[in-house]
Design a protein around this motif. Structure first.
Motif, PDB file in Angstrom:
ATOM      1  N   GLN A  30      49.960 -13.539  14.958  1.00  0.00           N
ATOM      2  CA  GLN A  30      50.758 -11.802  15.179  1.00  0.00           C
ATOM      3  C   GLN A  30      48.947 -11.144  14.940  1.00  0.00           C
ATOM      4  N   ASP A  31      47.785 -11.949  14.750  1.00  0.00           N
ATOM      5  CA  ASP A  31      45.647 -10.997  15.193  1.00  0.00           C
ATOM      6  C   ASP A  31      45.481 -12.642  14.753  1.00  0.00           C
ATOM      7  N   LEU A  32      44.728 -12.462  15.595  1.00  0.00           N
ATOM      8  CA  LEU A  32      43.958 -13.536  15.811  1.00  0.00           C
ATOM      9  C   LEU A  32      42.741 -13.708  14.577  1.00  0.00           C
ATOM     10  N   ASP A  33      42.104 -12.524  14.555  1.00  0.00           N
ATOM     11  CA  ASP A  33      40.840 -12.387  13.362  1.00  0.00           C
ATOM     12  C   ASP A  33      41.807 -12.330  11.955  1.00  0.00           C
ATOM     13  N   ARG A  34      42.778 -11.947  12.190  1.00  0.00           N
ATOM     14  CA  ARG A  34      43.135 -12.261  10.198  1.00  0.00           C
ATOM     15  C   ARG A  34      43.762 -13.779  10.135  1.00  0.00           C
ATOM     16  N   GLY A  35      43.586 -14.614  11.399  1.00  0.00           N
ATOM     17  CA  GLY A  35      44.246 -16.207  10.919  1.00  0.00           C
ATOM     18  C   GLY A  35      42.445 -16.703  10.787  1.00  0.00           C
ATOM     19  N   MET A  36      41.908 -15.979  11.573  1.00  0.00           N
ATOM     20  CA  MET A  36      40.954 -17.310  11.051  1.00  0.00           C
ATOM     21  C   MET A  36      40.511 -16.448   9.918  1.00  0.00           C
ATOM     22  N   PHE A  37      40.150 -15.321   9.723  1.00  0.00           N
ATOM     23  CA  PHE A  37      39.647 -14.878   7.953  1.00  0.00           C
ATOM     24  C   PHE A  37      40.746 -15.816   6.880  1.00  0.00           C
ATOM     25  N   LEU A  38      41.696 -15.820   7.611  1.00  0.00           N
ATOM     26  CA  LEU A  38      42.268 -16.892   5.951  1.00  0.00           C
ATOM     27  C   LEU A  38      42.403 -18.168   6.213  1.00  0.00           C
ATOM     28  N   SER A  39      41.721 -18.797   7.203  1.00  0.00           N
ATOM     29  CA  SER A  39      41.019 -20.320   7.653  1.00  0.00           C
ATOM     30  C   SER A  39      39.862 -20.342   7.101  1.00  0.00           C
ATOM     31  N   TYR A  40      39.167 -19.622   7.543  1.00  0.00           N
ATOM     32  CA  TYR A  40      37.951 -19.212   6.638  1.00  0.00           C
ATOM     33  C   TYR A  40      37.783 -19.384   4.908  1.00  0.00           C
ATOM     34  N   GLU A  41      38.614 -18.602   4.380  1.00  0.00           N
ATOM     35  CA  GLU A  41      39.200 -18.482   2.817  1.00  0.00           C
ATOM     36  C   GLU A  41      39.371 -20.031   2.871  1.00  0.00           C
ATOM     37  N   ASN A  42      40.953 -20.259   3.720  1.00  0.00           N
ATOM     38  CA  ASN A  42      41.099 -21.750   3.113  1.00  0.00           C
ATOM     39  C   ASN A  42      40.700 -22.818   2.873  1.00  0.00           C
ATOM     40  N   THR A  43      39.360 -23.281   4.012  1.00  0.00           N
ATOM     41  CA  THR A  43      38.565 -23.965   4.467  1.00  0.00           C
ATOM     42  C   THR A  43      36.993 -23.931   3.227  1.00  0.00           C
ATOM     43  N   ILE A  44      37.119 -22.574   3.525  1.00  0.00           N
ATOM     44  CA  ILE A  44      35.783 -22.338   1.697  1.00  0.00           C
ATOM     45  C   ILE A  44      36.370 -22.863   0.279  1.00  0.00           C
TER      46      ILE A  44
END
Length: 202
Positions: free
Chosen positions: A150-164
């Motif tokens: 849907q949105d690359l930045d939204r995907g990145m933000f969720l992935s950072y949250e999950n990873t951190i």
């Protein structure tokens, strides 16, 4: 070197499971590149080679990186698995014939594990494809798959949250590049939210 030649060499260099993962990332990244009208050739090469540094076992990756003159920071010293990204850049150039001036491909390989601020579209696609390829099965992966298309930045933000969150729960170190990437997007969404609130009041 053609993609097919790279694939053949990669298959010889990696363990079967790692090669199969690489192929799933490659196929996922191509779908994302087509979806976002990105540079398919750059994405294809970067996705295929993202884990080529895994030919070096993590137990010897610190010594190997230092032998090759690659910089090793304190987080990588403590968590050597991260070094496969830098080693991947080295092998991409020396073994797979990628131009050392091809920063778009090499940066996508270099930052596919940690992320960073100001990532290119190619780097974001490879980073996310690595996390959402069909073989991945972790809590929240379906939401991440949906967001990534849907949105690359939204995907990145969720992935950072999950990873951190995962790293904190396991008492592991968080690389500064990941923190920088998270902070940049968190600030972006915070600003957007503030504007929405202001518009509602106005």
């Amino acid at each position: 070197m053609t993609i097919e030649e790279m694939r053949a060499l990669l298959q010889q260099s990696l363990k079967p499971k790692r090669y199969e993962h690489s192929m799933r990332v490659y196929e996922t990244a191509l779908k994302m590149a087509e979806h976002y009208h990105a540079d398919v050739k750059k994405v294809a090469v970067a996705a295929l080679l993202h884990d080529c540094g895994r030919q070096v076992p993590k137990e010897t990756s610190v010594a190997k990186a230092k032998d090759l003159g690659l910089p090793v920071d304190s987080v990588e010293e403590a968590q050597p698995i991260l070094l496969h990204a830098k080693l991947g850049v080295y092998f991409a150039v020396r073994k797979y014939g990628i131009s050392p001036d091809d920063s778009e491909v090499l940066d996508a390989i270099r930052y596919h594990s940690t992320g960073k601020a100001d990532m290119t579209e190619t780097a974001k696609i490879v980073f996310l494809a690595d996390l959402i390829e069909p073989g991945r099965d972790f809590e929240g992966v379906e939401a991440l798959r949906e967001a990534s298309f849907q949105d690359l930045d939204r995907g990145m933000f969720l992935s950072y949250e999950n990873t951190i969150r995962y790293l904190l729960e396991d008492g592991l170190l968080i690389h500064p590049d990941a923190v920088a990437g998270y902070n940049q997007l968190a600030a972006k969404y915070r600003t957007e939210q503030a504007k929405k609130q202001k518009n509602k009041k106005g």
